[in-house]
Motif scaffolding. Structure first.
Motif, PDB file in Angstrom:
ATOM      1  N   THR A  24       1.019  -1.152   0.377  1.00  0.00           N
ATOM      2  CA  THR A  24       0.234   0.136   0.202  1.00  0.00           C
ATOM      3  C   THR A  24       0.841   1.472   0.080  1.00  0.00           C
ATOM      4  O   THR A  24       1.583   1.566   0.069  1.00  0.00           O
ATOM      5  CB  THR A  24      -0.776   0.033   1.351  1.00  0.00           C
ATOM      6  OG1 THR A  24       0.181   0.341   3.090  1.00  0.00           O
ATOM      7  CG2 THR A  24      -2.081  -1.730   1.184  1.00  0.00           C
ATOM      8  N   ILE A  25      -0.055   2.697   0.043  1.00  0.00           N
ATOM      9  CA  ILE A  25       0.836   3.930  -0.395  1.00  0.00           C
ATOM     10  C   ILE A  25      -0.048   4.707   0.425  1.00  0.00           C
ATOM     11  O   ILE A  25      -1.391   3.933   0.206  1.00  0.00           O
ATOM     12  CB  ILE A  25       1.221   3.874  -1.481  1.00  0.00           C
ATOM     13  CG1 ILE A  25       0.344   4.363  -2.070  1.00  0.00           C
ATOM     14  CG2 ILE A  25       2.692   3.394  -2.261  1.00  0.00           C
ATOM     15  CD1 ILE A  25       0.220   5.398  -3.660  1.00  0.00           C
ATOM     16  N   ARG A  26       0.340   5.826   1.005  1.00  0.00           N
ATOM     17  CA  ARG A  26      -0.283   6.339   1.341  1.00  0.00           C
ATOM     18  C   ARG A  26      -0.543   8.019   0.789  1.00  0.00           C
ATOM     19  O   ARG A  26       1.123   8.593   0.407  1.00  0.00           O
ATOM     20  CB  ARG A  26       0.363   7.302   2.756  1.00  0.00           C
ATOM     21  CG  ARG A  26       0.086   6.132   3.932  1.00  0.00           C
ATOM     22  CD  ARG A  26       0.864   6.511   5.178  1.00  0.00           C
ATOM     23  NE  ARG A  26       0.273   4.933   6.557  1.00  0.00           N
ATOM     24  CZ  ARG A  26       0.741   4.981   7.974  1.00  0.00           C
ATOM     25  NH1 ARG A  26       0.630   6.115   7.979  1.00  0.00           N
ATOM     26  NH2 ARG A  26      -0.269   4.553   8.175  1.00  0.00           N
ATOM     27  N   VAL A  27      -1.722   8.297   0.466  1.00  0.00           N
ATOM     28  CA  VAL A  27      -2.149   9.788  -0.394  1.00  0.00           C
ATOM     29  C   VAL A  27      -2.416  10.829   0.334  1.00  0.00           C
ATOM     30  O   VAL A  27      -3.813  10.175   0.990  1.00  0.00           O
ATOM     31  CB  VAL A  27      -2.167   8.900  -1.227  1.00  0.00           C
ATOM     32  CG1 VAL A  27      -2.199  10.355  -2.947  1.00  0.00           C
ATOM     33  CG2 VAL A  27      -1.526   8.275  -2.557  1.00  0.00           C
ATOM     34  N   ALA A  28      -2.475  11.832  -0.135  1.00  0.00           N
ATOM     35  CA  ALA A  28      -3.583  12.335   0.194  1.00  0.00           C
ATOM     36  C   ALA A  28      -4.923  13.232  -0.016  1.00  0.00           C
ATOM     37  O   ALA A  28      -4.357  12.662  -0.957  1.00  0.00           O
ATOM     38  CB  ALA A  28      -2.818  14.181   0.348  1.00  0.00           C
ATOM     39  N   VAL A  29      -5.686  12.581   0.987  1.00  0.00           N
ATOM     40  CA  VAL A  29      -7.352  12.765   0.884  1.00  0.00           C
ATOM     41  C   VAL A  29      -7.280  13.946  -0.989  1.00  0.00           C
ATOM     42  O   VAL A  29      -7.952  13.648  -1.364  1.00  0.00           O
ATOM     43  CB  VAL A  29      -7.769  13.109   1.868  1.00  0.00           C
ATOM     44  CG1 VAL A  29      -9.208  13.736   0.875  1.00  0.00           C
ATOM     45  CG2 VAL A  29      -7.752  11.948   2.661  1.00  0.00           C
ATOM     46  N   LYS A  72      -5.511  14.366  -2.669  1.00  0.00           N
ATOM     47  CA  LYS A  72      -4.720  14.339  -4.137  1.00  0.00           C
ATOM     48  C   LYS A  72      -5.790  13.312  -4.949  1.00  0.00           C
ATOM     49  O   LYS A  72      -5.684  13.788  -5.939  1.00  0.00           O
ATOM     50  CB  LYS A  72      -3.105  14.029  -4.367  1.00  0.00           C
ATOM     51  CG  LYS A  72      -2.438  14.492  -3.680  1.00  0.00           C
ATOM     52  CD  LYS A  72      -0.871  13.471  -4.289  1.00  0.00           C
ATOM     53  CE  LYS A  72       0.354  14.664  -3.214  1.00  0.00           C
ATOM     54  NZ  LYS A  72       1.886  14.359  -3.514  1.00  0.00           N
ATOM     55  N   VAL A  73      -6.592  12.678  -3.823  1.00  0.00           N
ATOM     56  CA  VAL A  73      -7.295  11.216  -4.994  1.00  0.00           C
ATOM     57  C   VAL A  73      -8.795  12.648  -5.351  1.00  0.00           C
ATOM     58  O   VAL A  73      -9.281  12.271  -6.213  1.00  0.00           O
ATOM     59  CB  VAL A  73      -8.023  10.807  -3.218  1.00  0.00           C
ATOM     60  CG1 VAL A  73      -8.852   9.758  -3.640  1.00  0.00           C
ATOM     61  CG2 VAL A  73      -6.865   9.881  -3.442  1.00  0.00           C
ATOM     62  N   ASP A  74      -8.935  13.884  -4.198  1.00  0.00           N
ATOM     63  CA  ASP A  74      -9.848  14.339  -4.866  1.00  0.00           C
ATOM     64  C   ASP A  74     -10.141  14.923  -6.085  1.00  0.00           C
ATOM     65  O   ASP A  74     -10.121  15.073  -7.077  1.00  0.00           O
ATOM     66  CB  ASP A  74     -10.633  15.503  -4.128  1.00  0.00           C
ATOM     67  CG  ASP A  74     -11.265  14.958  -2.640  1.00  0.00           C
ATOM     68  OD1 ASP A  74     -12.128  14.065  -2.516  1.00  0.00           O
ATOM     69  OD2 ASP A  74     -11.176  15.392  -1.486  1.00  0.00           O
ATOM     70  N   VAL A 104     -11.415  13.055 -13.835  1.00  0.00           N
ATOM     71  CA  VAL A 104     -11.590  12.134 -14.158  1.00  0.00           C
ATOM     72  C   VAL A 104     -12.924  12.206 -14.631  1.00  0.00           C
ATOM     73  O   VAL A 104     -13.909  12.116 -15.352  1.00  0.00           O
ATOM     74  CB  VAL A 104     -11.859  11.039 -13.720  1.00  0.00           C
ATOM     75  CG1 VAL A 104     -12.783   9.812 -14.093  1.00  0.00           C
ATOM     76  CG2 VAL A 104     -10.493  10.370 -13.593  1.00  0.00           C
ATOM     77  N   GLY A 105     -13.763  13.344 -13.764  1.00  0.00           N
ATOM     78  CA  GLY A 105     -14.763  14.384 -14.452  1.00  0.00           C
ATOM     79  C   GLY A 105     -14.603  15.179 -15.310  1.00  0.00           C
ATOM     80  O   GLY A 105     -15.698  14.604 -16.376  1.00  0.00           O
ATOM     81  N   GLU A 106     -13.756  15.287 -15.392  1.00  0.00           N
ATOM     82  CA  GLU A 106     -13.728  16.367 -16.728  1.00  0.00           C
ATOM     83  C   GLU A 106     -13.787  15.238 -17.680  1.00  0.00           C
ATOM     84  O   GLU A 106     -14.120  15.561 -18.941  1.00  0.00           O
ATOM     85  CB  GLU A 106     -12.699  17.365 -16.724  1.00  0.00           C
ATOM     86  CG  GLU A 106     -12.625  18.402 -15.817  1.00  0.00           C
ATOM     87  CD  GLU A 106     -14.034  19.588 -15.784  1.00  0.00           C
ATOM     88  OE1 GLU A 106     -14.519  19.804 -16.620  1.00  0.00           O
ATOM     89  OE2 GLU A 106     -14.660  19.142 -14.433  1.00  0.00           O
ATOM     90  N   LEU A 107     -13.112  14.075 -17.651  1.00  0.00           N
ATOM     91  CA  LEU A 107     -12.364  13.182 -18.851  1.00  0.00           C
ATOM     92  C   LEU A 107     -14.229  13.103 -19.223  1.00  0.00           C
ATOM     93  O   LEU A 107     -14.118  13.097 -20.662  1.00  0.00           O
ATOM     94  CB  LEU A 107     -11.831  12.374 -18.423  1.00  0.00           C
ATOM     95  CG  LEU A 107     -11.141  11.523 -19.421  1.00  0.00           C
ATOM     96  CD1 LEU A 107     -10.643  12.351 -20.813  1.00  0.00           C
ATOM     97  CD2 LEU A 107     -10.218  10.235 -19.220  1.00  0.00           C
ATOM     98  N   VAL A 108     -14.648  12.972 -18.350  1.00  0.00           N
ATOM     99  CA  VAL A 108     -16.323  11.814 -18.662  1.00  0.00           C
ATOM    100  C   VAL A 108     -17.386  12.997 -19.239  1.00  0.00           C
ATOM    101  O   VAL A 108     -18.030  12.572 -19.887  1.00  0.00           O
ATOM    102  CB  VAL A 108     -16.946  11.331 -17.118  1.00  0.00           C
ATOM    103  CG1 VAL A 108     -18.083  10.677 -17.507  1.00  0.00           C
ATOM    104  CG2 VAL A 108     -16.122  10.844 -16.675  1.00  0.00           C
ATOM    105  N   ILE A 109     -16.621  14.381 -18.735  1.00  0.00           N
ATOM    106  CA  ILE A 109     -17.861  15.387 -19.868  1.00  0.00           C
ATOM    107  C   ILE A 109     -17.510  15.583 -21.364  1.00  0.00           C
ATOM    108  O   ILE A 109     -17.910  15.760 -22.145  1.00  0.00           O
ATOM    109  CB  ILE A 109     -17.377  16.735 -19.197  1.00  0.00           C
ATOM    110  CG1 ILE A 109     -18.062  16.621 -17.490  1.00  0.00           C
ATOM    111  CG2 ILE A 109     -18.225  18.011 -19.889  1.00  0.00           C
ATOM    112  CD1 ILE A 109     -17.635  17.952 -17.059  1.00  0.00           C
ATOM    113  N   THR A 110     -15.888  15.428 -21.415  1.00  0.00           N
ATOM    114  CA  THR A 110     -15.014  15.647 -22.445  1.00  0.00           C
ATOM    115  C   THR A 110     -15.530  13.961 -23.690  1.00  0.00           C
ATOM    116  O   THR A 110     -15.920  14.270 -24.406  1.00  0.00           O
ATOM    117  CB  THR A 110     -13.803  15.498 -22.126  1.00  0.00           C
ATOM    118  OG1 THR A 110     -13.117  16.606 -21.410  1.00  0.00           O
ATOM    119  CG2 THR A 110     -12.745  15.949 -23.362  1.00  0.00           C
ATOM    120  N   GLN A 111     -15.575  13.387 -23.360  1.00  0.00           N
ATOM    121  CA  GLN A 111     -16.165  11.927 -23.523  1.00  0.00           C
ATOM    122  C   GLN A 111     -17.614  12.237 -24.345  1.00  0.00           C
ATOM    123  O   GLN A 111     -17.292  11.894 -25.130  1.00  0.00           O
ATOM    124  CB  GLN A 111     -15.734  10.653 -22.722  1.00  0.00           C
ATOM    125  CG  GLN A 111     -16.174   9.753 -23.537  1.00  0.00           C
ATOM    126  CD  GLN A 111     -17.408   9.008 -23.287  1.00  0.00           C
ATOM    127  OE1 GLN A 111     -18.324   9.796 -22.249  1.00  0.00           O
ATOM    128  NE2 GLN A 111     -17.913   8.413 -24.243  1.00  0.00           N
TER     129      GLN A 111
END
Length: 708
Positions: free
Chosen positions: A325-330, A332-334, A340-347
Motif C-alpha cells: 500500500t501507499i499513503r496518499v493525501a486525500v 490528491k485523490v479528490d 476524471v470527471g472532466e474526462l467524462v464530460i469531454t467523452q
C-alpha cells in the motif's frame, strides 16, 4: 454485572491474519523513523524527545509482533527496548556503539519481518551475538575494542566477559518470573461464564497453566494459575469475559519462586511488557537460549569471530519487506476524481457530436470513441473505489463504547453487526460516525431494559442491539435496532404538549416518532451524564439531512425500536438517465429508475384534491407531472407528456410524466448548493456534452412529495 458480547453474523475464532499487512506496513514505517532519528542523534546532547521517539518505535513493533505471534521479532525488539528504556531514563550514557547496535538491530528486524511476510519456512538466522551485545550495553558494560588479529574484519566486536551475577546457574531453567496465583471470580449470576477464562489459557500458547480450585460460595469460581504475566495483563485478558471488579488475584507462596534467581534477561523482565508467550512468545526461545549460552562462553566466541558474519550472510539472503500500500493525501485523490470527471464530460461531448457521423465513412473513428467510452467508465469505477472504505471502520468503535455504557448502567447487552463489508465514500463515513454513536447510546440507555425488568417481561436478560448496513438501489441503509422497551406514544405526546409542541392526537405513529428529533426533546425522567438533556437526536437528524439523507423510525412498545438512516450515494460521478420536458433536460439517477412506458390520457385517473394516479400491473402509483413541479413553460406548443418513468425511493414508487427519454450516460455531479442555493427536489447539477447545465433530480424528495 455489566456484560457485552459482540457477534458478526455468527463468526467463530477471531482471525488476526487479516491485519498482517497493516502491521507490516506500520512496522516498516516505525523502522524507517527509528533509523532516521538514530542517524540524526547527537550523543553529546541527546534530547529526551529523540530517545523517547526511538523507544516508541521499538515498543510499537514489539507490541504488534507479540500480538501476531512473531516471537523472534518481539524478543529482539524487547532487548532493544530495554536498552532504550535505560537510555531515556538516563541510567546509562549513550555511546556510539549503542547507535551501531541499534541500527544493526533495525536491519535484523527488517529481515525477520520480511521472512514472516513472505511466509518463509526456512531456518531463521541467529542473532544471538547481536542480542548479547545489546544486553551488555544495557548493563552498562562498554564493549571492548577488537584486538588486532588477522581476522579483525569481523563485523561484531569482541565483548568483555559479562558480570557473573547475570549468568544463569547450570541446570537452572531459562524461563523465569513464573508465579503461582489464586484467581477468584465473582459473585457471578452465571458461573459458567468463568469457564471462558480456562479457554484463554488453552488458546493462548505459553500463557501458563490453570486448574480449578474448590470454593464454598456457589456464585464464585476459583482457579490456581501458574503464569509469568503481570496482574494487569491478566485483568485485561479476563475483562473480555468478566468485569475487572469481580476478579481477585492473590499470590500463592512457592519455594521455587523464592529460591530461583531471576537471570534469564539482563533487565529481569521476562514478560516483554505483555502477557508471557502471547501468542508465540515462548518462555525459552532459541534466541534467548543462545544469548544465555553466549554469556557463559564469551571467551570461546573470540576464537570464532566469523560466526556473526555467517549470520549476516544468511540475513542478506532473506527476502525484503514488500509494501502493498501507499499513503496518499486525500486532496490528491479528490483532484484525481475531479480530473476524471472532466474526462467524462469531454467523452460525453465527443459522443454527442459523433452521433450524426456516417458509420461507413468514419468506422475507425467511431470504434475509437466506443473504446474511449468503455475505458473512461473503467477508469471512473477504479478511481471512485479509492475513496470507498468498509463500514467495519465505523462499527469497530461501538463494542468498547457499548461495553462501557452497559457497565455504567448495569445492563447486559449483546452487540450484533451485519454488513460490515458494505462500502461507503470516505467523506460520508467520517460524517456518519457521530450520528450513529448517538443512536447506539440512545438504544443502550433508553431502549434496553434492566436485566430484572427484561426477565419480568419474559425476555432474555441480555438485550440485543443490531447494527447493519446494506445497499438498496442508489442508497446505503444503516439500521440501529434494539429489542428493548420501544417508544411510548402516550409519553411522547404528553411530553410534546408539556413543551408546547403542537401535534394532533390523531397523528400517525410515524409523525409521532419524528417528535423525538425535535431540539431539546427528551422522554428521560432523570438527567444523567449519559442522556436526558434533549441533546443528541436533533443533531443526528440535522447532520444526516446535511448529507441529503433521511431518518426513519419504526417502533412497537414493549418489543423494540428500529432507526433507519438512508444516505444517497451521490458521489462525484454516477450513471443517469436523461429525460426531456419541452426544452429542459433533467437527470434521473439510474439506480432509482425501475421502468418506463407510454401512457394515454384516459389511463390516468384523477382523485381528491386534483391528485392523479396511474395503474401499473394492478398497482396504483401517484403521478408527478414534471412540467408542473418545475414550472416548465410550453411556449405555445401543443406538445404533451406521454411517457412515464417509474422511480423508486424509500421503499415507494411514483410515476414521473415526461416528454421524451434522451438516453443513458455517466454524469459528473456538481454541488448546486455551494455554487447557487438549495433547490427543492434537486440533489445537484451536471454539465452535458453540449455544454448545457442539467439538474439531477432528488427522487427521494419527489417520492415524499407524492406521499403528502
Amino acid at each position: 454485572m455489566a456484560d457485552i458480547h459482540q457477534e458478526a453474523g455468527g463468526g467463530a475464532d477471531f482471525d488476526l491474519s487479516q491485519f498482517y499487512q497493516i502491521f507490516f506496513e506500520e512496522a516498516g514505517e516505525n523502522l524507517d523513523q527509528m533509523e532516521q532519528i538514530l542517524l540524526d542523534l547527537d550523543l553529546e546532547s541527546a534530547q529526551d524527545e529523540e530517545l523517547n521517539g526511538i523507544f516508541r518505535c521499538a515498543h510499537s513493533i514489539k507490541g504488534g509482533a507479540a500480538t501476531f505471534g512473531f516471537a523472534d521479532v518481539a524478543e529482539l525488539t524487547h532487548h532493544m527496548e530495554s536498552l532504550l528504556d535505560k537510555l531515556r531514563r538516563h541510567e546509562i550514557t549513550p555511546v556510539p556503539q549503542m547507535v551501531d547496535v541499534l541500527l544493526e538491530s533495525a536491519d535484523a528486524s527488517r529481515v525477520l519481518l520480511a521472512r514472516h511476510q513472505a511466509g518463509s519456512q526456512d531456518e531463521a538466522p541467529s542473532y544471538a551475538g547481536l542480542v548479547r551485545r545489546i544486553s551488555e550495553l544495557a548493563s552498562g558494560v562498554a564493549l571492548a575494542e577488537p584486538e588486532p588479529t588477522p581476522v579483525a574484519v569481523s563485523p561484531s566486536p569482541v565483548p568483555a566477559p559479562p558480570p557473573a551475577e547475570a549468568v544463569a546457574a547450570p541446570g537452572s531453567p531459562v524461563p523465569t518470573g513464573q508465579r503461582q496465583l489464586l484467581v477468584r471470580i465473582g459473585p457471578l449470576e452465571r458461573v459458567e461464564s468463568a469457564d471462558a477464562i480456562k479457554e484463554l489459557f488453552r488458546d493462548i500458547a505459553g500463557l501458563g497453566t490453570i486448574a480449578d480450585q474448590a470454593v464454598d460460595d456457589a456464585s464464585m469460581r476459583a482457579f490456581r494459575v501458574e503464569t509469568s504475566s503481570s496482574d494487569e495483563d491478566l485483568l485485561d485478558l479476563f475483562a473480555f469475559h468478566v468485569a475487572k471488579e469481580q476478579v481477585s488475584i492473590t499470590p500463592v507462596a512457592s519455594s521455587a519462586q523464592s529460591s530461583t534467581p531471576i537471570a534469564a534477561h539482563a533487565d529481569g523482565d521476562s514478560t516483554y511488557g505483555f502477557f508471557q508467550d502471547a501468542p508465540g512468545l515462548p518462555g525459552q526461545s532459541p534466541m534467548a537460549g543462545a544469548a544465555a549460552a553466549g554469556q557463559s562462553v564469551a571467551k570461546a566466541e573470540t576464537n570464532r569471530p566469523l560466526a556473526p558474519k555467517t549470520a549476516d550472510a544468511k540475513a542478506l539472503a532473506q527476502p525484503h519487506m514488500e509494501s502493498a500500500t501507499i499513503r496518499v493525501a486525500v486532496s490528491k485523490v479528490d483532484q484525481l476524481i475531479n480530473l476524471v470527471g472532466e474526462l467524462v464530460i469531454t467523452q460525453a461531448m465527443l459522443a454527442q457530436n459523433s452521433q450524426d457521423l456516417d458509420a461507413a465513412v468514419y468506422q475507425q473513428l467511431l470504434a475509437g470513441l466506443a473504446d474511449l467510452d468503455r475505458n473512461t467508465r473503467d477508469l471512473q469505477e477504479s478511481v471512485m473505489s479509492i475513496r470507498m472504505i468498509p463500514m467495519s471502520i465505523v462499527f469497530s468503535r461501538f463494542p468498547r463504547m457499548l461495553r462501557d455504557l452497559a457497565n455504567k448502567l448495569g445492563k447486559k447487552v449483546d452487540l450484533v453487526t451485519l454488513g460490515e463489508a458494505t462500502e461507503l465514500d470516505k467523506g460520508l463515513v467520517e460524517k456518519i460516525t457521530d450520528p450513529l454513536t448517538h443512536l447506539v447510546r440512545n438504544s443502550g440507555d433508553h431502549g434496553i431494559e434492566m436485566p430484572a425488568d427484561r426477565l419480568a417481561k419474559g425476555k432474555p436478560e441480555h438485550g440485543t442491539i443490531t447494527l447493519s448496513a446494506s445497499h438498496q438501489g442508489g442508497s446505503i441503509v444503516i439500521e440501529v435496532k434494539d429489542d428493548g422497551r420501544g417508544l411510548s406514544r402516550e409519553k411522547i405526546l404528553r411530553k410534546a404538549h408539556e413543551r408546547g409542541i403542537e401535534v394532533s392526537e390523531h397523528a400517525t405513529d410515524a409523525e409521532v416518532w419524528q417528535l423525538i428529533f425535535a431540539p431539546g426533546f427528551s422522554t428521560a425522567d432523570v438527567v444523567t451524564d449519559v442522556s436526558g438533556r434533549g441533546v443528541g437526536l436533533d443533531v443526528v437528524k440535522r447532520n444526516i439531512a446535511a448529507l441529503n439523507g433521511t431518518v426513519e423510525v419504526d417502533s412497537s412498545e414493549g418489543y423494540g425500536m428500529r432507526v433507519s438512516v438512508r444516505l444517497p450515494l451521490t458521489l462525484a460521478i454516477m450513471d443517469g438517465m436523461s429525460v426531456g420536458v419541452e426544452d429542459e433536460v433533467y437527470i434521473l439517477p439510474l439506480s432509482s429508475v425501475v421502468e418506463s412506458f407510454q401512457v394515454k390520457d384516459d389511463e390516468v385517473s384523477t382523485v381528491a384534491q386534483g391528485s392523479r394516479l396511474v395503474k401499473v400491473r394492478d398497482e396504483y402509483m401517484p403521478v408527478i407531472a414534471m412540467e408542473k413541479i418545475f414550472q416548465v413553460p410550453r411556449n405555445g406548443s401543443e406538445r404533451s407528456s406521454t411517457i412515464m418513468v417509474v422511480v423508486e425511493a424509500d421503499g415507494s414508487r411514483v410515476a414521473l410524466l415526461v416528454d421524451e427519454l434522451l438516453g443513458q450516460h455517466q454524469v459528473v455531479v456538481k454541488n448546486l448548493e455551494s455554487n447557487y442555493r438549495k433547490v427543492p427536489n434537486v440533489s445537484g447539477a451536471t454539465i452535458l456534452g453540449d455544454g448545457r447545465v442539467a439538474l439531477i433530480l432528488d427522487t427521494g424528495s419527489l417520492v415524499r412529495r407524492a406521499r403528502h
